[in-house]
Design a protein around this motif. Structure first.
Motif, PDB file in Angstrom:
ATOM      1  N   CYS A 106       0.833  -1.253  -0.164  1.00 30.45           N
ATOM      2  CA  CYS A 106      -0.021   0.025  -0.431  1.00 30.45           C
ATOM      3  C   CYS A 106       0.645   1.263   0.019  1.00 30.45           C
ATOM      4  CB  CYS A 106      -0.980  -0.224   1.689  1.00 30.45           C
ATOM      5  SG  CYS A 106      -0.044   0.181   3.014  1.00 30.45           S
ATOM      6  N   CYS A 136       0.057  -4.319   5.129  1.00 31.95           N
ATOM      7  CA  CYS A 136      -1.271  -4.016   4.133  1.00 31.95           C
ATOM      8  C   CYS A 136      -1.167  -5.364   2.983  1.00 31.95           C
ATOM      9  CB  CYS A 136      -2.266  -3.640   4.754  1.00 31.95           C
ATOM     10  SG  CYS A 136      -2.704  -2.636   2.975  1.00 31.95           S
ATOM     11  N   SER A 169      -1.793  -4.193   0.206  1.00 30.54           N
ATOM     12  CA  SER A 169      -3.270  -3.648  -0.757  1.00 30.54           C
ATOM     13  C   SER A 169      -3.391  -2.190  -0.985  1.00 30.54           C
ATOM     14  CB  SER A 169      -4.148  -4.405   0.134  1.00 30.54           C
ATOM     15  OG  SER A 169      -5.282  -4.315  -0.985  1.00 30.54           O
ATOM     16  N   ASN A 170      -4.541  -1.581  -0.966  1.00 24.31           N
ATOM     17  CA  ASN A 170      -4.646  -0.006  -1.617  1.00 24.31           C
ATOM     18  C   ASN A 170      -6.581  -0.658  -1.453  1.00 24.31           C
ATOM     19  OD1 ASN A 170      -5.114  -0.555  -3.748  1.00 24.31           O
ATOM     20  ND2 ASN A 170      -4.088   0.613  -4.556  1.00 24.31           N
ATOM     21  N   ASN A 184      -8.483  -0.531   0.406  1.00 23.28           N
ATOM     22  CA  ASN A 184      -9.467   0.210   1.013  1.00 23.28           C
ATOM     23  C   ASN A 184     -10.418   1.291   1.312  1.00 23.28           C
ATOM     24  OD1 ASN A 184      -8.710  -2.630   3.285  1.00 23.28           O
ATOM     25  ND2 ASN A 184      -6.870  -0.956   4.178  1.00 23.28           N
ATOM     26  N   CYS A 215      -4.185   3.581   2.901  1.00 20.59           N
ATOM     27  CA  CYS A 215      -5.393   2.184   3.514  1.00 20.59           C
ATOM     28  C   CYS A 215      -5.199   2.256   5.090  1.00 20.59           C
ATOM     29  CB  CYS A 215      -3.449   1.387   3.893  1.00 20.59           C
ATOM     30  SG  CYS A 215      -2.699   1.847   4.970  1.00 20.59           S
ATOM     31  N   ALA A 265      -7.922   5.938  -1.496  1.00 22.10           N
ATOM     32  CA  ALA A 265      -6.759   4.763  -1.808  1.00 22.10           C
ATOM     33  C   ALA A 265      -6.644   5.669  -3.318  1.00 22.10           C
ATOM     34  CB  ALA A 265      -7.117   3.789  -1.787  1.00 22.10           C
TER      35      ALA A 265
END
Length: 108
Positions: free
Chosen positions: A7, A14, A16-17, A19, A47, A73
């Protein structure tokens, strides 16, 4: 070497983006009769950890009674700050910078 994406916030890992739309709210503790609402536009958040960091720093500003951050994001996120005393925009900008992000605009 991992194929996992990150992220980019460096705090949560995490990877990931995804969220987008995450919100963390600190409930008001003061009488809402004399409160002001300030909207902040913030760049660089990706995130939930980013949201938590900004929320924590803004809640430490004297006069702030409530903070709600909506993550976009990869875009410009929005923080709605409720105060029970006058707060200078420069103080809010410093709090956002302390969390590691950039305040783009402020409106009351």
């Amino acid at each position: 070497m991992s194929n996992e994406s990150s992220c980019g916030c460096g705090g949560c890992g995490c990877g990931s983006n995804s969220n987008e739309g995450i919100t963390i709210t600190a409930r008001p503790t003061e009488d809402t009769m004399s409160q002001n609402v300030i909207t902040l536009k913030i760049d660089g958040m990706t995130c939930g950890h980013c949201v938590a960091s900004v929320t924590e720093e803004l809640n430490e500003v004297p006069g702030v009674s409530n903070v709600e951050v909506v993550l976009s994001a990869g875009g410009t996120s929005t923080a709605t700050v409720t105060t029970n005393a006058p707060v200078e925009n420069s103080v809010l900008e410093e709090a956002v910078a302390e969390a590691g992000y950039t305040l783009v605009s402020t409106s009351a």
